[in-house]
Design an enzyme around this catalytic site. Structure first.
Site, PDB file in Angstrom:
ATOM      1  N   GLU A 178       1.027  -1.308   0.037  1.00  0.00           N
ATOM      2  CA  GLU A 178      -0.262   0.006   0.019  1.00  0.00           C
ATOM      3  C   GLU A 178       0.830   1.339  -0.029  1.00  0.00           C
ATOM      4  OE1 GLU A 178      -2.810  -0.279   3.184  1.00  0.00           O
ATOM      5  OE2 GLU A 178      -3.644  -2.283   2.323  1.00  0.00           O
ATOM      6  N   ASN A 227       2.261  -5.278  -3.241  1.00  0.00           N
ATOM      7  CA  ASN A 227       0.782  -5.454  -2.842  1.00  0.00           C
ATOM      8  C   ASN A 227      -0.100  -4.427  -2.638  1.00  0.00           C
ATOM      9  OD1 ASN A 227      -1.234  -7.700  -2.133  1.00  0.00           O
ATOM     10  ND2 ASN A 227      -1.092  -6.679  -0.374  1.00  0.00           N
ATOM     11  N   HIS A 239     -10.621  -6.373  -1.627  1.00  0.00           N
ATOM     12  CA  HIS A 239     -11.580  -5.851  -0.890  1.00  0.00           C
ATOM     13  C   HIS A 239     -12.630  -5.221  -1.518  1.00  0.00           C
ATOM     14  CE1 HIS A 239      -8.958  -7.375   2.372  1.00  0.00           C
ATOM     15  NE2 HIS A 239      -7.996  -6.616   2.196  1.00  0.00           N
ATOM     16  N   GLU A 264      -6.161 -10.755  -1.155  1.00  0.00           N
ATOM     17  CA  GLU A 264      -6.834 -10.373   0.099  1.00  0.00           C
ATOM     18  C   GLU A 264      -8.319 -10.405  -0.126  1.00  0.00           C
ATOM     19  OE1 GLU A 264      -5.369  -7.029   2.229  1.00  0.00           O
ATOM     20  OE2 GLU A 264      -3.361  -7.608   1.887  1.00  0.00           O
ATOM     21  N   ASP A 312     -12.117 -10.473  -0.402  1.00  0.00           N
ATOM     22  CA  ASP A 312     -13.511 -10.612   0.245  1.00  0.00           C
ATOM     23  C   ASP A 312     -14.438  -9.634  -0.566  1.00  0.00           C
ATOM     24  OD1 ASP A 312     -12.957  -8.017   1.507  1.00  0.00           O
ATOM     25  OD2 ASP A 312     -11.717  -8.990   2.975  1.00  0.00           O
TER      26      ASP A 312
END
Length: 355
Positions: free
Chosen positions: A162, A203, A239, A267, A269
């Site tokens: 990030e 990432n 996400h 990651e 979801d």
């Protein structure tokens, strides 16, 4: 007799859930045989980011990790603050437990998350008053101590996490403030020096909604490749909300693949309650909508070149374990397993997407 009855039930479920369409064009997931698992049914690695305390104490949680996954990521146990709480102190307990769990339960791949991030930093780092050379030594020493510790045991690392804002500019993190814009490249060099065989990822979140961030990441990767900086993959957090467009998902995945690097949906979801409705309950319609979105992500990922498919990792295991409800401040059900680790329609959609 119990086995016969169970077999009949499974056959009835399968026959009643054959792939087809409900009114409105929604695909109904096919329910595979009861002995399937994600690690058996998918042509790429599938895993979860796990909570070490739950892995230790919750049998059902650990059983899902054992049976369903062939890749494991630490949710928090390998972050800077967890591993390196004091300047001269490392705490390996939880990270070692994760690696040992992976090795003793089917030699699962371990993906390390994360070496350098602007969050999860201990106060001794954020309050450090040394000059840039001393701060560089902190960064280098941390990276190389951690990577060396797990050399041959952790296959890949999110080296930097990030580092960009949604606008595409570099985040003004403490690392950038102390070390300048090119600190990211040096992180990759330090990690590669410590373990030349490790697969190194950058990432970040937002690939699916911010073209500016996506372009900035692509430009950084191109620059690194031109300069010989050892970068091997891009991690896409994903996400996302269930209303995210399929077009944006395709654009993000295909842009990552176009770099020529390995692609990790790192990651994943898919949340359902972005309006933060209090007292919302999980319905069949919501489950079906979520399943379709999971299926689209997996189908699109599966279409990229085989050598670039590093895998898909969900961020935790069951709905009750997810960070999303706490972040939203409202109920949500973002994962393929429910609160008691039963398979949801999203689970079956993941498997059907590669058929």
């Amino acid at each position: 007799m119990k086995r016969i009855i169970y077999a009949i039930v499974v056959l009835l479920l399968v026959s009643s859930c054959k792939k087809g369409s409900k009114p409105g064009g929604t695909t109904v997931p096919v329910i595979p045989a009861s002995d399937t698992s994600l690690q058996k049914m998918l042509p790429f690695k599938f895993g979860g980011a796990v909570n070490i305390n739950l892995l230790r104490t919750n049998t059902k949680y650990a059983d899902v990790a054992k049976h369903e996954y062939n890749s494991i990521t630490a949710e928090n146990a390998m972050k800077f603050g967890a591993l390196h709480p004091q300047e001269n102190t490392y705490n390996w307990t939880d990270a070692d437990y994760l690696v040992n769990f992976a090795q003793t339960n089917g030699a699962k791949r371990v993906h390390g998350h994360t070496l350098i991030w602007h969050q999860s930093l201990p106060s001794w780092v954020t309050n450090y008053s040394g000059d840039s050379a001393a701060f560089e030594n902190i960064m280098k020493t941390h990276i190389q101590t951690v990577v060396t510790r797990f050399k041959g045991k952790v296959t890949s690392w999110d080296v930097v996490n990030e580092a960009f804002e949604d606008s595409g500019v570099l985040r003004n993190s403490i690392w950038r403030q102390k070390l300048g814009d090119d600190y990211i490249a040096r992180c990759f060099q330090y990690a590669n020096q410590a373990d030349p065989d490790a697969i190194l990822f950058y990432n970040d979140y937002g690939h699916e909604y911010s073209s500016a961030k996506r372009t900035a990441i692509t430009n950084m990767i191109t620059d690194f490749k031109n300069r010989g900086i050892p970068i091997h993959g891009t991690g896409m957090q994903f996400h996302m909300t269930v209303t995210q467009s399929d077009a944006n998902i395709s654009t993000a995945i295909n842009a990552a693949a176009a770099t020529g690097l390995k692609v990790h949906i790192a990651e994943l979801d898919i949340r359902l309650n972005n309006d933060k409705v209090q007292g919302l309950t999980f319905t069949t319609a919501m489950a079906t909508q979520q399943a379709a979105k999971y299926g689209y992500v997996v189908k699109t990922f599966n279409a990229i070149p085989a050598a670039q498919k590093y895998g898909i990792t969900t961020w935790n295991v069951g709905d009750a374990d997810s960070w999303v409800p706490g972040w939203l401040g409202a109920p949500d059900w973002p994962l393929p397993f429910d609160a008691v680790y039963k398979r949801k329609p999203a689970y079956y959609s993941i498997i059907n997407a590669v058929k």
